[in-house]
Design a protein around this motif. Sequence first.
Motif, PDB file in Angstrom:
ATOM      1  N   ASN A 164      25.557  25.324  58.480  1.00 32.51           N
ATOM      2  CA  ASN A 164      24.113  25.093  58.511  1.00 32.51           C
ATOM      3  C   ASN A 164      23.684  23.870  59.307  1.00 32.51           C
ATOM      4  OD1 ASN A 164      24.127  27.260  56.786  1.00 32.51           O
ATOM      5  ND2 ASN A 164      23.717  26.069  54.951  1.00 32.51           N
ATOM      6  N   GLY A 165      24.619  23.027  59.678  1.00 35.37           N
ATOM      7  CA  GLY A 165      24.238  21.793  60.380  1.00 35.37           C
ATOM      8  C   GLY A 165      23.729  20.767  59.382  1.00 35.37           C
ATOM      9  N   THR A 166      22.800  19.950  59.802  1.00 37.16           N
ATOM     10  CA  THR A 166      22.275  18.868  58.976  1.00 37.16           C
ATOM     11  C   THR A 166      21.588  19.409  57.728  1.00 37.16           C
ATOM     12  OG1 THR A 166      21.990  17.508  60.952  1.00 37.16           O
ATOM     13  CG2 THR A 166      20.751  16.856  58.991  1.00 37.16           C
ATOM     14  N   CYS A 167      21.947  18.832  56.572  1.00 35.54           N
ATOM     15  CA  CYS A 167      21.397  19.284  55.282  1.00 35.54           C
ATOM     16  C   CYS A 167      21.139  18.095  54.364  1.00 35.54           C
ATOM     17  CB  CYS A 167      22.391  20.181  54.552  1.00 35.54           C
ATOM     18  SG  CYS A 167      22.750  21.753  55.307  1.00 35.54           S
ATOM     19  N   SER A 168      20.166  18.264  53.483  1.00 31.29           N
ATOM     20  CA  SER A 168      19.967  17.327  52.380  1.00 31.29           C
ATOM     21  C   SER A 168      20.910  17.724  51.251  1.00 31.29           C
ATOM     22  CB  SER A 168      18.522  17.391  51.882  1.00 31.29           C
ATOM     23  OG  SER A 168      18.276  18.644  51.260  1.00 31.29           O
ATOM     24  N   VAL A 169      21.014  16.880  50.236  1.00 28.58           N
ATOM     25  CA  VAL A 169      21.856  17.203  49.086  1.00 28.58           C
ATOM     26  C   VAL A 169      21.377  18.511  48.446  1.00 28.58           C
ATOM     27  CG1 VAL A 169      22.634  16.441  46.801  1.00 28.58           C
ATOM     28  CG2 VAL A 169      22.427  14.777  48.664  1.00 28.58           C
ATOM     29  N   TYR A 202      22.663  14.859  55.794  1.00 27.42           N
ATOM     30  CA  TYR A 202      24.057  14.722  56.187  1.00 27.42           C
ATOM     31  C   TYR A 202      24.403  15.736  57.260  1.00 27.42           C
ATOM     32  CZ  TYR A 202      24.336  11.920  51.975  1.00 27.42           C
ATOM     33  OH  TYR A 202      24.138  10.952  51.032  1.00 27.42           O
ATOM     34  N   SER A 203      25.144  15.277  58.253  1.00 23.90           N
ATOM     35  CA  SER A 203      25.599  16.182  59.309  1.00 23.90           C
ATOM     36  C   SER A 203      27.078  15.923  59.574  1.00 23.90           C
ATOM     37  CB  SER A 203      24.774  16.000  60.579  1.00 23.90           C
ATOM     38  OG  SER A 203      24.817  14.665  61.005  1.00 23.90           O
ATOM     39  N   PRO A 204      27.804  16.985  59.941  1.00 19.58           N
ATOM     40  CA  PRO A 204      29.244  16.820  60.170  1.00 19.58           C
ATOM     41  C   PRO A 204      29.512  16.089  61.484  1.00 19.58           C
ATOM     42  CG  PRO A 204      28.576  19.076  60.648  1.00 19.58           C
ATOM     43  CD  PRO A 204      27.361  18.369  60.118  1.00 19.58           C
ATOM     44  N   CYS A 205      30.507  15.213  61.461  1.00 23.52           N
ATOM     45  CA  CYS A 205      30.977  14.610  62.707  1.00 23.52           C
ATOM     46  C   CYS A 205      32.477  14.874  62.871  1.00 23.52           C
ATOM     47  CB  CYS A 205      30.629  13.129  62.799  1.00 23.52           C
ATOM     48  SG  CYS A 205      30.948  12.137  61.368  1.00 23.52           S
ATOM     49  N   TYR A 206      32.969  15.800  62.088  1.00 20.50           N
ATOM     50  CA  TYR A 206      34.347  16.309  62.152  1.00 20.50           C
ATOM     51  C   TYR A 206      34.177  17.817  62.226  1.00 20.50           C
ATOM     52  CZ  TYR A 206      39.131  17.238  60.321  1.00 20.50           C
ATOM     53  OH  TYR A 206      40.430  17.664  60.138  1.00 20.50           O
ATOM     54  N   SER A 207      34.604  18.411  63.324  1.00 17.91           N
ATOM     55  CA  SER A 207      34.319  19.829  63.557  1.00 17.91           C
ATOM     56  C   SER A 207      35.249  20.745  62.764  1.00 17.91           C
ATOM     57  CB  SER A 207      34.427  20.157  65.045  1.00 17.91           C
ATOM     58  OG  SER A 207      35.784  20.190  65.443  1.00 17.91           O
ATOM     59  N   LEU A 208      34.764  21.954  62.539  1.00 21.56           N
ATOM     60  CA  LEU A 208      35.596  22.976  61.902  1.00 21.56           C
ATOM     61  C   LEU A 208      36.830  23.242  62.749  1.00 21.56           C
ATOM     62  CD1 LEU A 208      36.202  25.107  59.775  1.00 21.56           C
ATOM     63  CD2 LEU A 208      34.631  26.657  60.971  1.00 21.56           C
ATOM     64  N   ASN A 209      36.666  23.241  64.057  1.00 17.55           N
ATOM     65  CA  ASN A 209      37.799  23.463  64.957  1.00 17.55           C
ATOM     66  C   ASN A 209      38.862  22.368  64.767  1.00 17.55           C
ATOM     67  OD1 ASN A 209      39.098  24.917  67.161  1.00 17.55           O
ATOM     68  ND2 ASN A 209      38.669  23.083  68.361  1.00 17.55           N
ATOM     69  N   ASP A 210      38.435  21.099  64.701  1.00 24.55           N
ATOM     70  CA  ASP A 210      39.388  20.005  64.472  1.00 24.55           C
ATOM     71  C   ASP A 210      40.070  20.158  63.112  1.00 24.55           C
ATOM     72  OD1 ASP A 210      38.967  18.763  66.907  1.00 24.55           O
ATOM     73  OD2 ASP A 210      37.548  17.289  66.111  1.00 24.55           O
TER      74      ASP A 210
END
Length: 127
Positions: free
Chosen positions: A23-28, A70-78
């Motif tokens: 979903n990308g950036t999300c609130s709690v 919150y948004s991921p900075c560690y990819s699913l691919n990594d």
Amino acid sequence: MSKNYSVKLSKFEEEVMGVLWRNGTCSVHEVIEALTDERKKNYTSVSTILRILEGKKIVRAVKQGKKHFYSPCYSLNDHTKNTLVQIIENAFSNQPAQLVSYLIDNSFLSKKDLQEIELFIGEKGEV
């Protein structure tokens, strides 16, 4: 985060990251709503997990008004790559062919899967 390093995630951390990867950036609250019914947790639990993930530097938090997003900075691919490398190193003596053999010998791959793998190998040529 394009660094190749090993990140250990608990099952619940992985589920929360799955929401952010999809979903990308999300609130709690958005993370809570996106979790499967059997995994729904209260606000405090999810918020704590997100702060832990932020501490591991695999999510980034931005405050907007009273909410944190919150948004991921560690990819699913990594994550997939690092997990697979750990499995190959630890369970298959650092020999990827043993992993493939295990998958074939233990019926994890259908005939269709094997045909797709053969096509992929043919496209890649000799590596």
